[in-house]
Write a protein that holds these residues in place. Structure first.
Motif, PDB file in Angstrom:
ATOM      1  N   ILE A 191       2.312   8.684  -8.088  1.00  0.00           N
ATOM      2  CA  ILE A 191       3.515   9.203  -7.447  1.00  0.00           C
ATOM      3  C   ILE A 191       4.241  10.289  -8.230  1.00  0.00           C
ATOM      4  CG2 ILE A 191       3.999   7.133  -6.097  1.00  0.00           C
ATOM      5  CD1 ILE A 191       5.870   6.249  -8.321  1.00  0.00           C
ATOM      6  N   GLU A 192       4.152  10.275  -9.558  1.00  0.00           N
ATOM      7  CA  GLU A 192       5.022  11.134 -10.362  1.00  0.00           C
ATOM      8  C   GLU A 192       4.851  12.610 -10.049  1.00  0.00           C
ATOM      9  OE1 GLU A 192       6.061  10.370 -14.427  1.00  0.00           O
ATOM     10  OE2 GLU A 192       4.986   8.456 -14.396  1.00  0.00           O
ATOM     11  N   ARG A 193       3.641  13.050  -9.762  1.00  0.00           N
ATOM     12  CA  ARG A 193       3.399  14.465  -9.507  1.00  0.00           C
ATOM     13  C   ARG A 193       4.025  14.933  -8.193  1.00  0.00           C
ATOM     14  NH1 ARG A 193      -2.389  15.702  -6.952  1.00  0.00           N
ATOM     15  NH2 ARG A 193      -1.404  17.746  -7.053  1.00  0.00           N
ATOM     16  N   TYR A 194       4.410  13.984  -7.322  1.00  0.00           N
ATOM     17  CA  TYR A 194       4.970  14.339  -6.021  1.00  0.00           C
ATOM     18  C   TYR A 194       6.492  14.235  -5.957  1.00  0.00           C
ATOM     19  CZ  TYR A 194       0.106  13.639  -4.555  1.00  0.00           C
ATOM     20  OH  TYR A 194      -1.252  13.703  -4.434  1.00  0.00           O
ATOM     21  N   LEU A 195       7.101  13.621  -6.944  1.00  0.00           N
ATOM     22  CA  LEU A 195       8.521  13.294  -6.824  1.00  0.00           C
ATOM     23  C   LEU A 195       9.418  14.521  -6.730  1.00  0.00           C
ATOM     24  CD1 LEU A 195       8.839  10.224  -9.222  1.00  0.00           C
ATOM     25  CD2 LEU A 195       8.627  10.264  -6.736  1.00  0.00           C
ATOM     26  N   PHE A 208      14.167   6.244   1.671  1.00  0.00           N
ATOM     27  CA  PHE A 208      13.441   5.059   2.099  1.00  0.00           C
ATOM     28  C   PHE A 208      12.044   5.107   1.464  1.00  0.00           C
ATOM     29  CE2 PHE A 208      16.834   5.447   5.050  1.00  0.00           C
ATOM     30  CZ  PHE A 208      17.072   4.178   5.563  1.00  0.00           C
ATOM     31  N   VAL A 209      11.708   4.095   0.695  1.00  0.00           N
ATOM     32  CA  VAL A 209      10.446   4.058  -0.042  1.00  0.00           C
ATOM     33  C   VAL A 209       9.533   2.997   0.561  1.00  0.00           C
ATOM     34  CG1 VAL A 209       9.355   3.735  -2.285  1.00  0.00           C
ATOM     35  CG2 VAL A 209      11.629   4.770  -2.152  1.00  0.00           C
ATOM     36  N   ASN A 210       8.297   3.395   0.859  1.00  0.00           N
ATOM     37  CA  ASN A 210       7.307   2.450   1.390  1.00  0.00           C
ATOM     38  C   ASN A 210       5.953   2.736   0.738  1.00  0.00           C
ATOM     39  OD1 ASN A 210       5.064   2.220   3.940  1.00  0.00           O
ATOM     40  ND2 ASN A 210       6.266   0.411   3.477  1.00  0.00           N
ATOM     41  N   LEU A 211       5.640   2.000  -0.305  1.00  0.00           N
ATOM     42  CA  LEU A 211       4.393   2.190  -1.038  1.00  0.00           C
ATOM     43  C   LEU A 211       3.664   0.864  -1.170  1.00  0.00           C
ATOM     44  CD1 LEU A 211       5.775   4.518  -3.844  1.00  0.00           C
ATOM     45  CD2 LEU A 211       4.123   5.202  -2.089  1.00  0.00           C
ATOM     46  N   GLY A 212       2.362   0.953  -1.352  1.00  0.00           N
ATOM     47  CA  GLY A 212       1.565  -0.247  -1.564  1.00  0.00           C
ATOM     48  C   GLY A 212       0.510  -0.492  -0.506  1.00  0.00           C
ATOM     49  N   ASP A 224       1.685  -7.694 -10.979  1.00  0.00           N
ATOM     50  CA  ASP A 224       2.658  -7.443 -12.046  1.00  0.00           C
ATOM     51  C   ASP A 224       2.687  -5.975 -12.419  1.00  0.00           C
ATOM     52  OD1 ASP A 224       3.421 -10.097 -12.213  1.00  0.00           O
ATOM     53  OD2 ASP A 224       1.884 -10.587 -13.695  1.00  0.00           O
ATOM     54  N   ASN A 225       1.516  -5.373 -12.528  1.00  0.00           N
ATOM     55  CA  ASN A 225       1.441  -3.954 -12.872  1.00  0.00           C
ATOM     56  C   ASN A 225       2.041  -3.102 -11.764  1.00  0.00           C
ATOM     57  OD1 ASN A 225       0.436  -1.694 -14.542  1.00  0.00           O
ATOM     58  ND2 ASN A 225      -0.977  -1.374 -12.835  1.00  0.00           N
ATOM     59  N   PHE A 226       1.776  -3.476 -10.515  1.00  0.00           N
ATOM     60  CA  PHE A 226       2.327  -2.738  -9.382  1.00  0.00           C
ATOM     61  C   PHE A 226       3.854  -2.779  -9.400  1.00  0.00           C
ATOM     62  CE2 PHE A 226       4.002  -2.508  -5.091  1.00  0.00           C
ATOM     63  CZ  PHE A 226       3.355  -1.414  -4.554  1.00  0.00           C
ATOM     64  N   ILE A 227       4.436  -3.961  -9.600  1.00  0.00           N
ATOM     65  CA  ILE A 227       5.891  -4.105  -9.605  1.00  0.00           C
ATOM     66  C   ILE A 227       6.500  -3.342 -10.782  1.00  0.00           C
ATOM     67  CG2 ILE A 227       7.783  -5.755  -9.849  1.00  0.00           C
ATOM     68  CD1 ILE A 227       6.464  -5.741  -7.106  1.00  0.00           C
ATOM     69  N   SER A 228       5.821  -3.360 -11.915  1.00  0.00           N
ATOM     70  CA  SER A 228       6.317  -2.628 -13.076  1.00  0.00           C
ATOM     71  C   SER A 228       6.399  -1.130 -12.787  1.00  0.00           C
ATOM     72  CB  SER A 228       5.404  -2.885 -14.275  1.00  0.00           C
ATOM     73  OG  SER A 228       5.805  -2.117 -15.391  1.00  0.00           O
ATOM     74  N   LYS A 229       5.372  -0.601 -12.140  1.00  0.00           N
ATOM     75  CA  LYS A 229       5.369   0.827 -11.804  1.00  0.00           C
ATOM     76  C   LYS A 229       6.378   1.131 -10.696  1.00  0.00           C
ATOM     77  CE  LYS A 229       0.645   1.661 -13.321  1.00  0.00           C
ATOM     78  NZ  LYS A 229      -0.733   2.018 -12.949  1.00  0.00           N
ATOM     79  N   TYR A 230       6.578   0.199  -9.793  1.00  0.00           N
ATOM     80  CA  TYR A 230       7.566   0.372  -8.723  1.00  0.00           C
ATOM     81  C   TYR A 230       8.975   0.420  -9.322  1.00  0.00           C
ATOM     82  CZ  TYR A 230       8.593   0.140  -3.688  1.00  0.00           C
ATOM     83  OH  TYR A 230       8.964   0.445  -2.395  1.00  0.00           O
ATOM     84  N   GLU A 231       9.223  -0.447 -10.287  1.00  0.00           N
ATOM     85  CA  GLU A 231      10.532  -0.444 -10.943  1.00  0.00           C
ATOM     86  C   GLU A 231      10.765   0.862 -11.683  1.00  0.00           C
ATOM     87  OE1 GLU A 231      13.264  -3.282 -13.850  1.00  0.00           O
ATOM     88  OE2 GLU A 231      11.101  -3.664 -13.650  1.00  0.00           O
ATOM     89  N   TRP A 232       9.708   1.383 -12.303  1.00  0.00           N
ATOM     90  CA  TRP A 232       9.831   2.672 -12.990  1.00  0.00           C
ATOM     91  C   TRP A 232      10.130   3.785 -11.982  1.00  0.00           C
ATOM     92  CZ3 TRP A 232      11.078   4.911 -17.182  1.00  0.00           C
ATOM     93  CH2 TRP A 232      10.676   6.221 -17.478  1.00  0.00           C
ATOM     94  N   LEU A 233       9.514   3.716 -10.803  1.00  0.00           N
ATOM     95  CA  LEU A 233       9.797   4.688  -9.747  1.00  0.00           C
ATOM     96  C   LEU A 233      11.270   4.645  -9.360  1.00  0.00           C
ATOM     97  CD1 LEU A 233       9.165   6.615  -7.363  1.00  0.00           C
ATOM     98  CD2 LEU A 233       8.504   4.585  -6.053  1.00  0.00           C
ATOM     99  N   HIS A 238      16.676   7.027  -9.458  1.00  0.00           N
ATOM    100  CA  HIS A 238      18.083   6.810  -9.797  1.00  0.00           C
ATOM    101  C   HIS A 238      18.598   7.853 -10.777  1.00  0.00           C
ATOM    102  CE1 HIS A 238      21.782   4.942 -11.166  1.00  0.00           C
ATOM    103  NE2 HIS A 238      21.301   4.919 -12.392  1.00  0.00           N
ATOM    104  N   THR A 239      17.804   8.185 -11.775  1.00  0.00           N
ATOM    105  CA  THR A 239      18.261   9.130 -12.802  1.00  0.00           C
ATOM    106  C   THR A 239      18.238  10.581 -12.322  1.00  0.00           C
ATOM    107  OG1 THR A 239      16.025   9.199 -13.737  1.00  0.00           O
ATOM    108  CG2 THR A 239      17.581   7.631 -14.705  1.00  0.00           C
TER     109      THR A 239
END
Length: 344
Positions: A191-195, A208-212, A224-233, A238-239
């Motif tokens: 996702i990062e290259r598209y943000l 509205f975010v819909n990934l997965g 766990d890895n998916f949720i970790s990356k989602y939280e980073w997103l 936010h920032t």
């Protein structure tokens, strides 16, 4: 000197193979790979190595040949791995299509006149696999130049990408600008290259975010890895923006989707985002309209008034005969909590 020039040629030609290998591993699809071409290149390298052995010219050029052969041969392994991913994706697509169409067939709904319409509205939830490149981002950059700041942005993968936002916004009388910046076949780790193009440049008011929906096609998906990356997103959004964030869970009945969605609901509460319950989509004759209906109440920039409610209610009753209750989305507990990522 001749051997130096030959090795230089091999190095220059061989540098493209590691990049090609990395690209194929990241794509997780064999759609854009040619096994015949790879085998042809391998045959050429074997011929070159055989020539060196036949003439007893054992030098550093032979080492370059061998290195190139190893890297090219790795593409054969990746090809078969990616072919397996493609088969898994096709099987998951067929299952998802069956789940959605099973609620919209004439036998299930008692409506014998909606077969074609049901098939059409099931289409947005059937992921297709193809490479997304710079062309799509260039299109979004051009569209961004004519957008209004403070709009609503949909950012996701295949489920969101297939939504006819223009028609739906008009049908539900939504006046706020809505921009769909979804990318087909995108995974959470891509996702990062598209943000910047899809979110930051738009300066949106709501996201509205819909990934997965693509990630769960992998039977060994690490939740766990998916949720970790989602939280980073969520943290990155936010920032970089002042937008309110709405998490739309994965629209699927698969066990992996259920596990992830439960974690996403908890993540929404922890980060101050809003979680939109889309479980009613599977109970609807027309899942596309139902999904948008569940999101639309959060898209408005003003509280819904009596006239809006009457107008939308009439439309909903006419187009979605089996909509339960009043069509309002249910919020997850704790979403009013003012925590790290909340936008007020």
């Amino acid at each position: 000197m001749a051997e130096l020039l030959e090795s230089t040629m091999l190095v220059c030609f061989g540098l493209s193979w590691p990049m090609n290998l990395a690209k194929n591993i990241k794509a997780r699809s064999a759609k854009n790979m040619s096994l015949q071409f790879i085998l042809l290149i391998i045959t050429g390298y074997i011929a070159g190595i055989s020539a060196k052995i036949y003439t007893h010219r054992f030098n550093y050029v032979l080492i370059v040949y061998l290195l190139n052969l190893i890297v090219v041969s790795a593409n054969v392994v990746v090809y078969f791995i990616n072919s397996r991913y493609d088969r898994q994706a096709q099987a998951a697509n067929a299952q998802l299509s069956k789940e959605l169409s099973g609620h919209g067939t004439p036998a299930a709904t008692g409506n014998t006149g909606n077969t074609a319409e049901t098939a059409h509205t099931s289409a947005p939830f059937q992921p297709s696999i193809h490479e997304q490149g710079d062309d799509e981002m260039q299109t979004y950059r051009e569209l961004n130049s004519i957008t209004e700041a403070g709009g609503v942005v949909l950012f996701g993968s295949n489920t969101f990408a297939a939504l006819p936002v223009g028609e739906l916004s008009q049908a539900f009388r939504i006046t706020e600008p809505i921009y769909n910046r979804s990318v087909r076949d995108i995974r959470i780790d891509q996702i990062e290259r598209y943000l910047k193009v899809c979110l930051y440049d738009l300066n949106p008011r709501k996201i509205f975010v819909n990934l997965g929906d693509i990630d769960i096609l992998d039977e060994n998906v690490d939740v766990d890895n998916f949720i970790s990356k989602y939280e980073w997103l969520l943290y990155m959004i936010h920032t970089k923006t002042e937008a309110s964030i709405y998490i739309v869970p994965i629209v699927s009945k698969s066990p992996a989707a259920f596990k992830i969605n439960e974690r996403l609901k908890a993540l929404a509460a922890q980060t101050g985002c809003k979680y939109i319950d889309v479980s009613g989509v599977f109970e609807s004759q027309r899942p596309t309209l139902r999904l948008f209906e569940l999101m639309k109440v959060h898209m408005r920039n003003h509280p819904i008034n009596f006239a809006d409610a009457m107008e939308v209610g009439t439309l909903s009753n006419r187009q979605i005969a089996d909509t339960p209750n009043d069509g309002q989305a249910s919020a997850a507990p704790g979403l009013q909590k003012d925590v790290a990522y909340a936008k007020h």
